[in-house]
Design a protein around this motif. Structure first.
Motif, PDB file in Angstrom:
ATOM      1  N   THR A   1       1.788   9.571  -6.095  1.00  0.00           N
ATOM      2  CA  THR A   1       2.783  11.720  -5.216  1.00  0.00           C
ATOM      3  C   THR A   1       3.782  11.526  -6.745  1.00  0.00           C
ATOM      4  O   THR A   1       3.689  12.689  -7.010  1.00  0.00           O
ATOM      5  CB  THR A   1       3.656  10.780  -4.206  1.00  0.00           C
ATOM      6  OG1 THR A   1       2.225  10.170  -2.970  1.00  0.00           O
ATOM      7  CG2 THR A   1       4.200  12.042  -3.713  1.00  0.00           C
TER       8      THR A   1
ATOM      9  N   TYR B   1      -4.994  13.959   0.051  1.00  0.00           N
ATOM     10  CA  TYR B   1      -4.763  12.740   1.369  1.00  0.00           C
ATOM     11  C   TYR B   1      -5.800  11.927   0.641  1.00  0.00           C
ATOM     12  O   TYR B   1      -5.787  11.118   0.175  1.00  0.00           O
ATOM     13  CB  TYR B   1      -4.508  12.824   2.904  1.00  0.00           C
ATOM     14  CG  TYR B   1      -3.371  13.794   2.761  1.00  0.00           C
ATOM     15  CD1 TYR B   1      -1.814  13.029   3.325  1.00  0.00           C
ATOM     16  CD2 TYR B   1      -3.586  15.160   3.694  1.00  0.00           C
ATOM     17  CE1 TYR B   1      -0.976  13.302   3.747  1.00  0.00           C
ATOM     18  CE2 TYR B   1      -2.312  16.044   3.947  1.00  0.00           C
ATOM     19  CZ  TYR B   1      -1.505  14.609   4.216  1.00  0.00           C
ATOM     20  OH  TYR B   1      -0.152  15.665   4.914  1.00  0.00           O
TER      21      TYR B   1
ATOM     22  N   VAL C   1      -6.217  10.925  -3.363  1.00  0.00           N
ATOM     23  CA  VAL C   1      -4.984  10.152  -3.283  1.00  0.00           C
ATOM     24  C   VAL C   1      -5.503   8.628  -2.753  1.00  0.00           C
ATOM     25  O   VAL C   1      -5.519   7.321  -3.572  1.00  0.00           O
ATOM     26  CB  VAL C   1      -3.353  10.216  -2.742  1.00  0.00           C
ATOM     27  CG1 VAL C   1      -2.642   8.592  -2.536  1.00  0.00           C
ATOM     28  CG2 VAL C   1      -2.433  11.319  -3.054  1.00  0.00           C
ATOM     29  N   ALA C   2      -6.243   8.450  -2.378  1.00  0.00           N
ATOM     30  CA  ALA C   2      -7.022   7.112  -1.609  1.00  0.00           C
ATOM     31  C   ALA C   2      -8.013   7.021  -2.498  1.00  0.00           C
ATOM     32  O   ALA C   2      -8.029   5.187  -2.789  1.00  0.00           O
ATOM     33  CB  ALA C   2      -7.443   7.529   0.214  1.00  0.00           C
TER      34      ALA C   2
ATOM     35  N   VAL D   1       0.872   4.282  -2.650  1.00  0.00           N
ATOM     36  CA  VAL D   1       0.143   5.669  -2.209  1.00  0.00           C
ATOM     37  C   VAL D   1       1.665   6.127  -3.477  1.00  0.00           C
ATOM     38  O   VAL D   1       1.851   7.782  -3.588  1.00  0.00           O
ATOM     39  CB  VAL D   1       0.487   5.827  -0.898  1.00  0.00           C
ATOM     40  CG1 VAL D   1       0.768   7.275  -0.472  1.00  0.00           C
ATOM     41  CG2 VAL D   1      -1.571   5.255  -0.298  1.00  0.00           C
TER      42      VAL D   1
ATOM     43  N   VAL E   1      -3.392   7.416   3.962  1.00  0.00           N
ATOM     44  CA  VAL E   1      -2.517   8.404   3.375  1.00  0.00           C
ATOM     45  C   VAL E   1      -1.290   9.022   4.456  1.00  0.00           C
ATOM     46  O   VAL E   1      -0.243   8.682   3.513  1.00  0.00           O
ATOM     47  CB  VAL E   1      -2.941   8.871   2.327  1.00  0.00           C
ATOM     48  CG1 VAL E   1      -2.334   9.937   1.360  1.00  0.00           C
ATOM     49  CG2 VAL E   1      -3.595   7.880   1.191  1.00  0.00           C
TER      50      VAL E   1
ATOM     51  N   TYR F   1       0.701  -1.357   0.230  1.00  0.00           N
ATOM     52  CA  TYR F   1       0.245  -0.019  -0.163  1.00  0.00           C
ATOM     53  C   TYR F   1       0.750   1.552  -0.007  1.00  0.00           C
ATOM     54  O   TYR F   1       0.784   2.040  -0.441  1.00  0.00           O
ATOM     55  CB  TYR F   1      -1.053  -0.458   1.005  1.00  0.00           C
ATOM     56  CG  TYR F   1      -1.521   1.223   1.499  1.00  0.00           C
ATOM     57  CD1 TYR F   1      -2.842   1.063   0.298  1.00  0.00           C
ATOM     58  CD2 TYR F   1      -2.062   1.942   1.923  1.00  0.00           C
ATOM     59  CE1 TYR F   1      -3.522   2.522   0.780  1.00  0.00           C
ATOM     60  CE2 TYR F   1      -2.439   3.369   1.541  1.00  0.00           C
ATOM     61  CZ  TYR F   1      -3.519   3.020   1.178  1.00  0.00           C
ATOM     62  OH  TYR F   1      -4.308   4.408   1.290  1.00  0.00           O
TER      63      TYR F   1
END
Length: 135
Positions: free
Chosen positions: A36, A47, A50-51, A32, A62, A28
């Protein structure tokens, strides 16, 4: 934040259960960090963005990954949804934002610390064309 709130593969390993994997990132966390690195200079994702992109975890998960592993990627491009600069890292982040031309809203004199905020309406990146084929 407890580790139980992280996706299973983002939880740090303890002890000598798997010493051969001591330097390996949880899957995970790798995902992430990959997202980025896709964010172009001058743009940001929250955040939660991104999730949502990963369709797993949430803003806190995140954020935890970024706190533990984000130093090797452009961490300043993953931000709070309100555009407030990351507490404790404001000046370092601000240097990056100014160098990259990230849109900022200058702070009023009444604002604490007189630090600008990110102009989320302009700076926020939704993945655009580069989002095709994301992980």
């Amino acid at each position: 934040m407890s580790e139980e709130s992280l996706p299973y593969d983002a939880r740090p390993e303890y002890g000598d259960a798997h010493p051969e994997y001591a330097d390996a990132l949880p899957e995970y966390a790798e995902r992430v960090l990959e997202v980025t690195e896709l964010i172009p200079p001058g743009r940001v994702m929250t955040y939660g963005d991104v999730a949502e992109w990963l369709q797993e975890g949430g803003p806190r998960q995140v954020g935890r990954v970024m706190a533990l592993y984000g130093g090797a990627v452009p961490w300043w491009r993953v931000v709070r949804a309100d555009g407030i600069l990351l507490p404790g890292h404001e000046l370092r982040a601000l240097e990056h934002y100014r160098a990259e031309g990230t849109p900022l809203k200058e702070a009023s004199r009444a604002a604490e610390g007189h630090l600008p905020r990110l102009d989320m309406r302009i700076a926020r990146w939704d993945g655009g064309e580069r989002a095709q084929g994301h992980t």
